[in-house]
Each structure stands twice: as C-alpha cells, then as structure tokens.
Design a protein around this motif. Structure first.
Motif, PDB file in Angstrom:
ATOM      1  N   TRP A 158      53.521   0.105 -20.840  1.00  0.00           N
ATOM      2  CA  TRP A 158      54.017  -0.835 -21.971  1.00  0.00           C
ATOM      3  C   TRP A 158      55.010  -0.023 -22.622  1.00  0.00           C
ATOM      4  O   TRP A 158      55.305   1.156 -22.545  1.00  0.00           O
ATOM      5  N   ALA A 159      56.037  -0.862 -23.019  1.00  0.00           N
ATOM      6  CA  ALA A 159      57.058  -0.292 -23.566  1.00  0.00           C
ATOM      7  C   ALA A 159      57.238  -0.691 -24.964  1.00  0.00           C
ATOM      8  O   ALA A 159      56.742  -1.746 -25.539  1.00  0.00           O
ATOM      9  N   TYR A 160      57.851   0.476 -25.764  1.00  0.00           N
ATOM     10  CA  TYR A 160      57.819   0.200 -27.414  1.00  0.00           C
ATOM     11  C   TYR A 160      59.106   1.177 -27.870  1.00  0.00           C
ATOM     12  O   TYR A 160      59.873   1.748 -27.092  1.00  0.00           O
ATOM     13  N   LYS A 161      59.628   0.413 -28.876  1.00  0.00           N
ATOM     14  CA  LYS A 161      60.878   1.010 -29.532  1.00  0.00           C
ATOM     15  C   LYS A 161      60.452   2.474 -30.239  1.00  0.00           C
ATOM     16  O   LYS A 161      61.507   3.039 -30.351  1.00  0.00           O
ATOM     17  N   SER A 162      59.445   2.632 -30.590  1.00  0.00           N
ATOM     18  CA  SER A 162      59.112   3.907 -31.255  1.00  0.00           C
ATOM     19  C   SER A 162      57.390   4.076 -31.261  1.00  0.00           C
ATOM     20  O   SER A 162      56.995   3.197 -31.224  1.00  0.00           O
ATOM     21  N   LEU A 163      56.990   5.279 -31.449  1.00  0.00           N
ATOM     22  CA  LEU A 163      55.272   5.680 -31.534  1.00  0.00           C
ATOM     23  C   LEU A 163      55.058   4.877 -32.878  1.00  0.00           C
ATOM     24  O   LEU A 163      53.888   4.416 -32.884  1.00  0.00           O
ATOM     25  N   ASP A 164      55.794   4.746 -33.877  1.00  0.00           N
ATOM     26  CA  ASP A 164      55.365   4.017 -34.847  1.00  0.00           C
ATOM     27  C   ASP A 164      55.108   2.293 -34.709  1.00  0.00           C
ATOM     28  O   ASP A 164      54.149   1.640 -35.153  1.00  0.00           O
ATOM     29  N   GLU A 165      56.144   1.948 -34.048  1.00  0.00           N
ATOM     30  CA  GLU A 165      56.081   0.697 -33.321  1.00  0.00           C
ATOM     31  C   GLU A 165      54.625   0.410 -32.690  1.00  0.00           C
ATOM     32  O   GLU A 165      53.993  -0.646 -32.688  1.00  0.00           O
ATOM     33  N   ARG A 166      54.691   1.316 -31.649  1.00  0.00           N
ATOM     34  CA  ARG A 166      53.461   1.182 -30.937  1.00  0.00           C
ATOM     35  C   ARG A 166      52.045   1.019 -31.734  1.00  0.00           C
ATOM     36  O   ARG A 166      51.096   0.443 -31.284  1.00  0.00           O
ATOM     37  N   ALA A 167      51.838   2.010 -32.632  1.00  0.00           N
ATOM     38  CA  ALA A 167      50.780   1.957 -33.467  1.00  0.00           C
ATOM     39  C   ALA A 167      50.468   0.598 -34.122  1.00  0.00           C
ATOM     40  O   ALA A 167      49.477  -0.081 -34.303  1.00  0.00           O
ATOM     41  N   ALA A 168      51.679   0.244 -34.703  1.00  0.00           N
ATOM     42  CA  ALA A 168      51.505  -1.029 -35.257  1.00  0.00           C
ATOM     43  C   ALA A 168      51.399  -2.399 -34.531  1.00  0.00           C
ATOM     44  O   ALA A 168      50.486  -3.100 -34.780  1.00  0.00           O
TER      45      ALA A 168
END
Length: 205
Positions: A158-168
């Motif tokens: 999976w791709a995310y913009k940031s670790l914070d975005e991943r958690a959210a």
C-alpha cells in the motif's frame, strides 16, 4: 503477469553505496526490461533492499535474465555488501491493476501473511468484494499470492503520503467497516509488515 521480488539484506551502513551502484548499473539493465519498483526498508528489518521485476511469465523471465547476464555492466557490483538474498515470484490477483510508474507514496507498506493451506482462493474472493471501497482511501500497489519462494504466502503493498496518513486511513477504513474484508481470520497464521522508501531511480515513487 508475474512479479519477482528480490530481497537483499545488506551490511550496515552500505545502503547509500549500494543504491548508487545499482542505479548506475540499471541504466544498462533497463533496455532488457524495466524495474517495477525498488525500495529500502525504513521500519522493520533494516538494511534491506527490495527490487521488483515484472514479467509476462516464467519463460520471459528466464529469457530476459539470460540476456541481461551477458551485459558486462550487469549485475550491479554490490556483492561485497550483500549478506543474504531471498527471491519470491508473486502472481497478482486478477482484479489488481499492474504496477505502473508514477508517484504514489513516498511511504510504502508491504504486508506479508502466511495462510492455512488451500485458503488463498477464499482470501482473493473476499478481497475482490472489498477492494473497491478500500482503494478510495489509498492506492494498493500490488496484491497476490506467492507462487515460488514459499508456500501459502500472500503479499500486499500500500502507498501513503506519510506515516500519519497511513494511521489515519487505516483507522478510517476500520471505522467505516470497509477494511479489512470480513471473515477469514481463521486462515491467517502469521502477519508481518515493513515500511519502505523508494530509491531515486525507482519507477514507483
């Protein structure tokens, strides 16, 4: 389509030099076939690089690798830094798009599950029914079963913009009830994940 995952464990503090040499050698290798992706681990087992190559089938893989091996500039001169190698061939689920170049991350999470024997088909069916809603939240890079390299294994990225975005996003998916797909918890034996960052020359960023 199949994808070959080559995971190399490196000596500590060698990553920068390895990626430099690999990137230089790739300029010669890509005329035979392009990389799908190239990452290094940021969280999880450290000092790993994962390079992913896409092929039509095993016959094409064998032919291209034989052609590339004749090139004096390939493979990259990194052997002195490599302490372990692991190779897996992954067959993607038919409803998962092919890995295509572009900006998706720069945070990538690879999740590896081992399953009870014979349960992959059920996992695929549950994924097919749920993946549409999940990918509205963040893109899936690849998902499929390991054909060679280990039995009863399943990989998804999976791709995310940031670790914070991943958690959210993961929290939102659970709250909305769209992910994980319902059922099948009794088929899971082990779960592991890694957070990865792309090399500068990776087609997927």
């Amino acid at each position: 389509m199949i994808y070959e995952f080559r995971t190399y464990t490196l000596k500590p503090r060698s990553l920068a030099e390895v990626e430099k040499r690999y990137g230089e050698a790739y300029e010669y290798r890509k005329k035979y076939s392009p990389l799908a992706a190239f990452w290094h681990t940021e969280v999880g087992p450290l000092n790993e690089i994962i390079h992913v190559w896409g092929y039509t089938d095993l016959a094409e893989r064998a032919r291209i690798r034989a052609e590339a091996a004749k090139d004096p500039n390939w493979p990259p001169k990194i052997r002195e830094f490599v302490v372990d190698q692991d190779v897996e061939v992954v067959t993607p689920f038919p409803f998962i798009p092919a890995v295509t170049p572009g900006t998706m991350g720069p945070i990538f999470e690879i999740r590896r599950y081992s399953l009870t024997p014979g349960s992959l088909a059920g996992v695929m069916k549950r994924w097919e029914g749920a993946i549409g809603e999940r990918t509205k939240l963040s893109p899936v890079v690849l998902a499929g079963g390991v054909e060679f390299g280990g039995a009863n294994r399943f990989i998804h990225i999976w791709a995310y913009k940031s670790l914070d975005e991943r958690a959210a996003i993961r929290n939102k998916a659970r709250e909305m009830g769209v992910w994980p797909p319902p059922g099948g918890s009794d088929t899971l034996l082990t779960m592991a994940n890694k957070i990865m960052l792309p090399a500068a020359f990776s087609p997927v960023q």
